[in-house]
Motif scaffolding. Structure first.
Motif, PDB file in Angstrom:
ATOM      1  N   UNK A   1      -6.950  -5.528  13.232  1.00 51.56           N
ATOM      2  CA  UNK A   1      -7.715  -4.602  12.220  1.00 51.56           C
ATOM      3  C   UNK A   1      -6.492  -4.348  11.142  1.00 51.56           C
ATOM      4  N   UNK A   2      -4.944  -4.669  11.703  1.00 49.71           N
ATOM      5  CA  UNK A   2      -4.593  -4.587  10.360  1.00 49.71           C
ATOM      6  C   UNK A   2      -3.816  -5.316   9.387  1.00 49.71           C
TER       7      UNK A   2
ATOM      8  N   UNK B   1     -13.826   1.377   1.612  1.00 50.51           N
ATOM      9  CA  UNK B   1     -12.506   1.125   2.185  1.00 50.51           C
ATOM     10  C   UNK B   1     -12.064   2.482   3.236  1.00 50.51           C
ATOM     11  N   UNK B   2     -13.514   3.091   3.078  1.00 46.40           N
ATOM     12  CA  UNK B   2     -13.542   3.936   4.192  1.00 46.40           C
ATOM     13  C   UNK B   2     -14.355   4.196   5.562  1.00 46.40           C
ATOM     14  N   UNK B   3     -15.317   3.530   5.056  1.00 44.09           N
ATOM     15  CA  UNK B   3     -16.618   2.648   6.032  1.00 44.09           C
ATOM     16  C   UNK B   3     -15.319   1.845   6.947  1.00 44.09           C
TER      17      UNK B   3
ATOM     18  N   UNK C   1      -4.877   5.720   5.707  1.00 43.67           N
ATOM     19  CA  UNK C   1      -4.048   4.392   5.614  1.00 43.67           C
ATOM     20  C   UNK C   1      -3.830   5.132   3.776  1.00 43.67           C
ATOM     21  N   UNK C   2      -4.692   4.503   3.336  1.00 46.24           N
ATOM     22  CA  UNK C   2      -5.129   5.486   1.495  1.00 46.24           C
ATOM     23  C   UNK C   2      -4.419   7.259   1.486  1.00 46.24           C
ATOM     24  N   UNK C   3      -4.454   7.644   2.480  1.00 46.69           N
ATOM     25  CA  UNK C   3      -4.149   8.899   2.168  1.00 46.69           C
ATOM     26  C   UNK C   3      -2.174   9.476   2.094  1.00 46.69           C
ATOM     27  N   UNK C   4      -1.784   8.137   3.096  1.00 47.88           N
ATOM     28  CA  UNK C   4      -0.602   7.520   3.229  1.00 47.88           C
ATOM     29  C   UNK C   4      -0.152   6.992   2.091  1.00 47.88           C
ATOM     30  N   UNK C   5      -1.250   6.123   0.865  1.00 51.39           N
ATOM     31  CA  UNK C   5      -0.216   5.373   0.230  1.00 51.39           C
ATOM     32  C   UNK C   5      -0.956   6.431  -1.102  1.00 51.39           C
ATOM     33  N   UNK C   6      -1.151   7.550  -0.864  1.00 53.58           N
ATOM     34  CA  UNK C   6      -1.262   8.517  -1.762  1.00 53.58           C
ATOM     35  C   UNK C   6      -0.520   8.471  -3.293  1.00 53.58           C
ATOM     36  N   UNK C   7       0.784   9.306  -2.611  1.00 56.00           N
ATOM     37  CA  UNK C   7       2.118   9.067  -3.840  1.00 56.00           C
ATOM     38  C   UNK C   7       2.349   7.165  -5.185  1.00 56.00           C
TER      39      UNK C   7
ATOM     40  N   UNK D   1       2.684  -6.436  -2.870  1.00 57.55           N
ATOM     41  CA  UNK D   1       4.162  -6.106  -1.916  1.00 57.55           C
ATOM     42  C   UNK D   1       4.520  -5.132  -1.062  1.00 57.55           C
ATOM     43  N   UNK D   2       4.383  -3.815  -2.389  1.00 58.90           N
ATOM     44  CA  UNK D   2       5.116  -2.893  -2.380  1.00 58.90           C
ATOM     45  C   UNK D   2       4.162  -1.590  -1.058  1.00 58.90           C
ATOM     46  N   UNK D   3       2.979  -1.837  -1.813  1.00 58.10           N
ATOM     47  CA  UNK D   3       1.774  -1.415  -1.400  1.00 58.10           C
ATOM     48  C   UNK D   3       1.282  -1.706   0.375  1.00 58.10           C
ATOM     49  N   UNK D   4       1.675  -2.734   0.784  1.00 62.12           N
ATOM     50  CA  UNK D   4       1.127  -3.210   1.842  1.00 62.12           C
ATOM     51  C   UNK D   4       2.488  -3.498   2.836  1.00 62.12           C
ATOM     52  N   UNK D   5       3.981  -2.622   2.562  1.00 62.33           N
ATOM     53  CA  UNK D   5       4.280  -3.111   3.559  1.00 62.33           C
ATOM     54  C   UNK D   5       4.476  -1.439   4.417  1.00 62.33           C
TER      55      UNK D   5
END
Ligand code: SF4
Length: 377
Positions: free
Chosen positions: A304-305, A326-328, A334-340, A373-377
């Motif tokens: 999954x990751x 993406x949500x489905x 994950x997307x909520x964590x990347x919000x900022x 790189x920044x988004x997926x670290x």
């Protein structure tokens, strides 16, 4: 029915270009055994992957598929049609090199079912073409495009490479101007990549040629985007541009994370979260197919990751991360964590969010790798 794609790897080439790291060989001795093995492999996988799927694109890549006699391409297409659900409006692309086709051969390819050609032009500059060790010159390149169009193949892509050694901005711009004057619907413009194990890599290591730096590369890239957009092309992936409605269906299948089934030596398949790849040797490929019906050299299960990372990467490199899709697949966490971070990118005009999709802007595409790189670290 699950929409999927098919890739066929044709490994034969006229010679080895200095920059190329694709699996290709310069002998065509084994063509008939290769075709027979391909048909067996096509049949073998149909037992597992034909029922619940519809295949809407077929892509002949290589290698140089256009070196093949059209009757072989037709045989392969017929074998696919016999064994799989191929959609009525299937897109069938043939990678075509200038210098390997003429009017009659293109007519025959069209009759065999080819409805899109992807022409490996790389440059319209004769000095650059010599440097890249291509077999064609500018005139052959232009003629190939015009002939393909004349015989009724409307959907034409050309590949171009920028940031070649000593390539000035003026020279690159001339390439782009020449390209948009031709009857094409799609351009793939890639920056020269130094692949390990290539002749070009050795030339650079030996100090015989020099690759221009990243800043210059970025300037040429930006110039490419601006010019092609002004010329009526839409950028729908980091390196791909098309006239409205002519996105490559096959590439979109990869970028939209759809399943694809591949045949031939060195080809990679991705189905039901499993990826596998064939032996990168024609002899071994034929031997394994004769023995087992398949020629798998290795495989991996995409957890999954890994799937999330690949999905985000492919989406942002192409037409954007659709929040509903993406949500489905992966839920909202994950997307909520990347919000900022995504908000920060938005303020810097690197990404836009219309409430449905996060899409990179022109500036975002230019630094796509850094963002990922920044988004997926
Ligand atoms: S023609 Fe294409 S596949 Fe063949 S060696 Fe040259 S770049 Fe590689």
């Amino acid at each position: 029915m699950k929409e999927s794609a098919i890739y066929i790897h044709i490994p034969f080439c006229d010679h080895k270009c200095i920059y190329c790291d694709f699996y290709s060989i310069i002998t065509s001795d084994n063509i008939t055994s290769f075709i027979s093995a391909l048909k067996k492999e096509i049949k073998y996988y149909s037992e597992q992957f034909s029922e619940d799927r519809i295949y809407s694109s077929i892509f002949f890549g290589g290698g140089t598929p256009s070196l093949m006699e059209p009757k072989f391409i037709e045989e392969i297409i017929n074998s696919l049609k016999k064994n799989y659900n191929i959609s009525n409006d299937v897109e069938i692309t043939l990678e075509t090199n200038p210098g390997t086709v003429d009017n009659n051969k293109l007519i025959e390819f069209k009759k065999s079912g080819i409805n899109r050609v992807s022409i490996g032009i790389q440059s319209f500059d004769d000095d650059d073409l010599k440097f890249l060790t291509r077999i064609h010159n500018e005139q052959t390149a232009v003629e190939t495009v015009k002939t393909a169009n004349k015989v009724g193949i409307e959907n034409i892509n050309i590949d171009l490479i920028f940031n070649l050694p000593k390539q000035t901005k003026v020279k690159w711009k001339k390439n782009l101007v020449k390209a948009v004057e031709l009857p094409i619907k799609h351009i793939s413009a890639y920056s020269l990549i130094l692949e390990r194990g290539t002749i070009l890599n050795k030339m650079v290591l030996d100090g015989k040629t020099k690759i221009q730096d990243d800043d210059y590369d970025a300037e040429l890239y930006e110039m490419t985007i601006d010019f092609l957009e002004e010329s009526g092309f839409i950028q729908y992936e980091v390196s791909n541009f098309c006239k409205p409605g002519f996105e490559c269906r096959h590439n979109n299948a990869y970028w939209h994370y759809k399943d694809y089934l591949s045949f031939g030596p060195s080809s990679h398949s991705f189905i039901n979260s499993k990826r596998w790849w064939n032996f990168s040797s024609l002899k071994r490929y034929i031997h394994e197919i004769e023995k087992n019906g398949f020629a798998i050299a290795g495989s991996e299960i995409i957890n999954n990751e890994m799937a999330l990372h690949e999905f985000v990467m492919l989406a942002l490199r192409s037409d954007g991360l659709n929040l509903k899709d993406f949500g489905k697949r992966f839920g909202e966490n994950w997307i909520n964590q990347k919000h900022d971070y995504l908000n920060k990118l938005s303020k810097q005009n690197l990404i836009v969010n219309d409430g449905i999709t996060y899409r990179l802007t022109k500036n975002g595409y230019a630094i796509c790798d850094e963002i990922l790189v920044n988004l997926l670290k």
